[in-house]
Scaffold this motif. Structure first.
Motif, PDB file in Angstrom:
ATOM      1  N   UNK A 189      91.170  65.847  44.334  1.00  0.00           N
ATOM      2  CA  UNK A 189      91.545  67.056  44.997  1.00  0.00           C
ATOM      3  C   UNK A 189      91.915  67.746  43.969  1.00  0.00           C
ATOM      4  N   UNK A 190      92.830  67.489  43.129  1.00  0.00           N
ATOM      5  CA  UNK A 190      93.557  68.278  42.008  1.00  0.00           C
ATOM      6  C   UNK A 190      92.512  68.558  40.624  1.00  0.00           C
ATOM      7  N   UNK A 191      91.536  67.639  40.457  1.00  0.00           N
ATOM      8  CA  UNK A 191      90.238  68.063  39.658  1.00  0.00           C
ATOM      9  C   UNK A 191      89.448  69.400  40.212  1.00  0.00           C
ATOM     10  N   UNK A 192      89.295  69.067  41.483  1.00  0.00           N
ATOM     11  CA  UNK A 192      88.320  70.060  42.187  1.00  0.00           C
ATOM     12  C   UNK A 192      89.119  71.456  42.170  1.00  0.00           C
ATOM     13  N   UNK A 206      96.381  58.147  45.460  1.00  0.00           N
ATOM     14  CA  UNK A 206      96.437  58.575  44.154  1.00  0.00           C
ATOM     15  C   UNK A 206      95.060  58.670  43.796  1.00  0.00           C
ATOM     16  N   UNK A 207      93.943  57.926  43.940  1.00  0.00           N
ATOM     17  CA  UNK A 207      92.625  58.274  43.707  1.00  0.00           C
ATOM     18  C   UNK A 207      92.144  59.703  44.424  1.00  0.00           C
ATOM     19  N   UNK A 237     104.723  70.436  47.635  1.00  0.00           N
ATOM     20  CA  UNK A 237     103.726  71.193  46.853  1.00  0.00           C
ATOM     21  C   UNK A 237     102.450  70.245  46.350  1.00  0.00           C
ATOM     22  N   UNK A 238     102.811  68.865  46.688  1.00  0.00           N
ATOM     23  CA  UNK A 238     101.769  67.878  46.334  1.00  0.00           C
ATOM     24  C   UNK A 238     101.289  67.707  44.979  1.00  0.00           C
ATOM     25  N   UNK A 239     102.293  67.751  44.139  1.00  0.00           N
ATOM     26  CA  UNK A 239     101.929  67.769  42.494  1.00  0.00           C
ATOM     27  C   UNK A 239     102.441  66.609  41.848  1.00  0.00           C
ATOM     28  N   UNK A 240     103.446  65.642  42.524  1.00  0.00           N
ATOM     29  CA  UNK A 240     104.054  64.604  42.131  1.00  0.00           C
ATOM     30  C   UNK A 240     103.456  63.322  42.110  1.00  0.00           C
ATOM     31  N   UNK A 241     102.570  62.829  41.238  1.00  0.00           N
ATOM     32  CA  UNK A 241     101.836  61.449  41.378  1.00  0.00           C
ATOM     33  C   UNK A 241     102.767  60.377  41.858  1.00  0.00           C
ATOM     34  N   UNK A 296      88.694  55.339  48.361  1.00  0.00           N
ATOM     35  CA  UNK A 296      88.268  54.020  48.485  1.00  0.00           C
ATOM     36  C   UNK A 296      88.002  53.224  47.616  1.00  0.00           C
ATOM     37  N   UNK A 297      87.326  53.358  46.517  1.00  0.00           N
ATOM     38  CA  UNK A 297      86.878  52.600  45.509  1.00  0.00           C
ATOM     39  C   UNK A 297      88.272  52.377  44.697  1.00  0.00           C
ATOM     40  N   UNK A 298      89.405  53.091  44.601  1.00  0.00           N
ATOM     41  CA  UNK A 298      90.497  52.716  44.127  1.00  0.00           C
ATOM     42  C   UNK A 298      91.415  51.478  44.889  1.00  0.00           C
ATOM     43  N   UNK A 299      91.299  51.820  46.201  1.00  0.00           N
ATOM     44  CA  UNK A 299      91.686  50.911  46.924  1.00  0.00           C
ATOM     45  C   UNK A 299      91.014  49.390  47.149  1.00  0.00           C
TER      46      UNK A 299
END
Length: 302
Positions: free
Chosen positions: A293-296, A287-288, A210-214, A29-32
């Motif tokens: 999610x990736x960091x977690x 993206x944010x 896979x949900x890995x491509x930004x 939300x902040x990125x948006x």
């Protein structure tokens, strides 16, 4: 490859966990908001403008509106109402992503899916997106957008800041005025967020299971924004018109006045600005979200 698959499974589990979606959604939300608020000001200004005595509109379109706002009040005029939006946007996205995950869980419980089926579970995603707005629209979006719209459209400037606007509404017209526009906000947001999440999942499934491509995340988020807002535009116009006035009548009267003055095309005023803004704003949001999610997932996997 197995590590990537394991990580992808872990990320999928995080996305389906309502509580873990709260922080990721807030970051999204902040990125948006960072990307989209100036164009939102232009959008609301175009949607709420009225013709002068000769029938001429004050702005010819998005670029003309932007130039005139900057010329008359400076570039900071594009950030009017930003304070209330910061307070609103992070909890809104946090609770939207939380509600979306919870809604999908409930749908899966009520309507178990055949494990042999593959592809995007359309019904589940539409339900999750719609469900996500049950509490968000009336208690967060409607009151904060009421203040935002008044701050963005006031001429001459009547309020010093968002808090001044809120106090004025509360003191002069009561709490009901602060929450003006709840029914029309529901009518805009519930179908919008159903299509919003559906567009995102369809693009992700088509290009990046896979949900890995930004880059795919940016594309899917942008498409989600455009798809969601394409559904929302008419109701958004009515809502902003309704929230921009202090007159005490319901949204049906607002709709009647709008159609009488401008015809049905008036419902789509500012549509170009909305769709142009929708792509980068929601690309940034997802993206944010996915970055969080990736960091977690990576910290969890350690």
């Amino acid at each position: 490859m197995s590590h990537l698959s394991d990580l992808a499974k872990l990320k999928a589990q995080i996305r389906s966990n309502p509580n873990l979606n709260v922080f990721s959604g807030a970051v999204g939300g902040l990125a948006s908001l960072t990307i989209g608020h100036p164009l939102d000001t232009v959008k609301v200004t175009l949607q709420t403008m009225k013709a002068d005595s000769s029938g001429k509109m004050p702005y010819a379109g998005m670029l003309d509106c932007s130039k005139k706002l900057i010329k008359s009040d400076g570039i900071l005029s594009l950030y009017r109402g930003l304070g209330s939006m910061i307070i609103m946007t992070m909890p809104r996205f946090a609770l939207t992503f939380h509600g979306n995950a919870l809604g999908k869980q409930l749908y899966a419980k009520w309507f178990p899916r055949d494990e042999k089926k593959t592809g995007v579970p359309v019904g589940q995603i539409l339900f999750g997106g719609t469900f996500s707005q049950i509490l968000v629209s009336p208690f967060i979006v409607a009151p904060f957008e009421r203040v935002k719209v008044l701050m963005q459209t006031q001429k001459p400037r009547e309020f010093k800041n968002q808090w001044d606007c809120f106090k004025f509404l509360l003191n002069k017209q009561g709490l009901a005025s602060v929450f003006r526009g709840i029914p029309i906000t529901y009518s805009r947001d519930m179908p919008t967020f159903g299509f919003y999440f559906l567009c995102y999942e369809l693009v992700k499934y088509a290009f990046d299971k896979e949900g890995s491509n930004p880059l795919v995340t940016l594309l899917a988020g942008g498409c989600a924004g455009v798809g969601g807002w394409a559904v929302a535009i008419p109701m958004d116009t009515i809502k902003n018109r309704h929230q921009a006035t202090m007159k005490k009548y319901n949204s049906f009267v607002t709709l009647k006045h709008l159609i009488k003055e401008e015809g049905f095309t008036g419902l789509f005023r500012g549509g170009g600005t909305i769709l142009i803004r929708a792509f980068p704003t929601n690309a940034a949001a997802f993206l944010g979200y996915e970055t969080c999610v990736s960091l977690i997932a990576r910290f969890t996997a350690i």
